[in-house]
Write an enzyme that holds these catalytic residues in place. Structure first.
Site, PDB file in Angstrom:
ATOM      1  N   ASP A  52      20.917 -36.228  -1.649  1.00 47.15           N
ATOM      2  CA  ASP A  52      22.078 -37.062  -1.357  1.00 47.15           C
ATOM      3  C   ASP A  52      21.729 -38.544  -1.243  1.00 47.15           C
ATOM      4  O   ASP A  52      22.057 -39.199  -0.249  1.00 47.15           O
ATOM      5  CB  ASP A  52      22.759 -36.599  -0.067  1.00 47.15           C
ATOM      6  CG  ASP A  52      22.853 -35.097   0.042  1.00 47.15           C
ATOM      7  OD1 ASP A  52      23.126 -34.461  -0.987  1.00 47.15           O
ATOM      8  OD2 ASP A  52      22.640 -34.558   1.134  1.00 47.15           O
ATOM      9  N   GLU A 235      32.758 -31.827  -3.619  1.00 49.10           N
ATOM     10  CA  GLU A 235      32.147 -32.550  -2.517  1.00 49.10           C
ATOM     11  C   GLU A 235      31.489 -33.836  -3.031  1.00 49.10           C
ATOM     12  O   GLU A 235      31.586 -34.175  -4.216  1.00 49.10           O
ATOM     13  CB  GLU A 235      31.118 -31.674  -1.802  1.00 49.10           C
ATOM     14  CG  GLU A 235      29.935 -31.264  -2.660  1.00 49.10           C
ATOM     15  CD  GLU A 235      29.028 -30.253  -1.973  1.00 49.10           C
ATOM     16  OE1 GLU A 235      29.401 -29.731  -0.911  1.00 49.10           O
ATOM     17  OE2 GLU A 235      27.937 -29.973  -2.519  1.00 49.10           O
TER      18      GLU A 235
END
Length: 362
Positions: A52, A235
């Site tokens: 991420d 997401e």
């Protein structure tokens, strides 16, 4: 992390327990810019691990964050190609036994109205309690001063939430994130809301994307290993603009699968970002695994410009082998993107680890 998902909690816990990094505290930045002898090319991955990845450029430095699981770590470097030599500092560690003491995922660092903010998802050890939180630092230099915990950031409905991204459009701050419609797992959707200020959401959320296409619904790992429950995923949303066009790039399918990929939402309205009808989803993913290049499950990305502002780049994580899932083997990578004649992003294929890539233009 994300962006990971409740179904990967076991994998994540094993990962987050082993991602400690040696810190270079109280040092001057290790990256010295465009000096004689500096490498002009790099290869992916940028680091051995770093799910991420996100970066913000400010006053000549890139400030970089990624999922650590149990703390917030900030890195800074003049060129992200030199990330392995960045200055590193742990800026916040949660206290024990709170609603935000565990599973700290997908932090993002932002400089807004003269202050530094890091937004992140966290829970109390039970994934169902995941919510968004923020820390704030009033120092001009985020490596000075203190990041203070400012609390939860939630819409009126206050449901499960991860992977927030904050951006400004026509003077208005917005937050986008991944969340559950109700209180049970089974599907993650993309939501948007206006913000009163960097620490408060105004009103309630609006859902602008749900998994509808087959490429958004991969959840089976395709191996003999036990699969997580059947869950469909949108997401890791990221705002992206190009002249007068704006987009949201999001991650789709289970991050534990090799089919984790990126999709595109295009805004077709004039100014109302909170209208679902103003967002059109791509029929196909715009960034997928490349077995021929040895890149699997590319996703949870962010975007940045080169130091001289002339190039657009994508920063993302991926695995080097199939079946490696949502753990510590996900590593940060980057490559330059292009734009088609209509102003839409062209991400291409994930580049091989053997490819020599010119560093972002200085």
């Amino acid at each position: 992390m994300k962006s990971i998902f409740c179904t990967c909690v076991i994998v994540l816990l094993s990962f987050y327990g082993c991602t400690g990094q040696e810190e270079k505290k109280n040092q001057q930045p290790q990256d010295n810019g465009n000096q004689e002898g500096q490498a002009k090319t790099f290869t992916n991955p940028l680091l051995p691990s770093g799910p991420d990845p996100y970066s913000t450029y400010h006053n000549g430095y890139y400030y970089y964050t990624s999922t650590e699981g149990n703390k917030l770590v900030l890195k800074r470097v003049k060129n992200l190609a030199n990330l392995s030599n960045a200055e590193v500092k742990t800026i916040w560690t949660p206290p024990e036994d709170t609603l935000y003491s565990h599973d700290i995922w997908a932090p993002e660092v932002h400089f807004i109205d003269g202050k530094w903010y890091v937004y992140f998802a966290a829970d109390d050890g039970d994934n169902t309690t995941h919510r968004m939180y923020a820390v704030e630092n009033t120092s001009v230099d985020p490596f000075q001063g203190t990041f203070e915990f400012k609390g939860k950031i939630a819409a009126d409905t206050d449901k499960w939430a991860i992977d927030s991204n904050v951006f400004r459009y026509k003077g208005q701050l917005y937050m986008i994130w991944s969340g559950w419609e109700g209180d049970e797992n089974g599907q993650q959707d993309i939501f948007i809301a206006k913000m009163k200020n960097p620490l408060e959401i105004e009103g309630d959320r609006v859902k602008i994307s749900s998994p509808t296409h087959d490429w958004e619904k991969h959840w089976d790992t395709g191996t003999s290993l036990k699969n997580p429950p059947e869950v469909f995923v949108n997401e890791g949303p990221q705002f992206l603009s190009n002249d007068d066009k704006i987009f949201i790039v999001f991650s789709a399918s289970g991050c534990w699968t090799d089919y984790y990929s990126l999709g595109l939402l295009t805004f077709t309205g004039t100014d109302n970002l909170l209208d679902l009808d103003n967002w059109v989803k791509s029929e196909e993913p715009i960034f997928i695994q490349s077995p021929e290049n040895g890149v699997y499950g590319p996703g949870h990305n962010s975007f940045f410009k080169s130091p001289d502002g002339t190039e657009d780049w994508i920063l993302y994580h991926a695995n080097s082998k199939p079946g490696q899932g949502c753990g510590s083997l996900r590593s940060p990578r980057m490559q330059k993107i292009q734009w088609d004649e209509k102003g839409y992003p062209i991400l291409g294929k994930p580049l091989s680890e053997k490819d020599e890539i010119a560093i972002p233009s200085e």
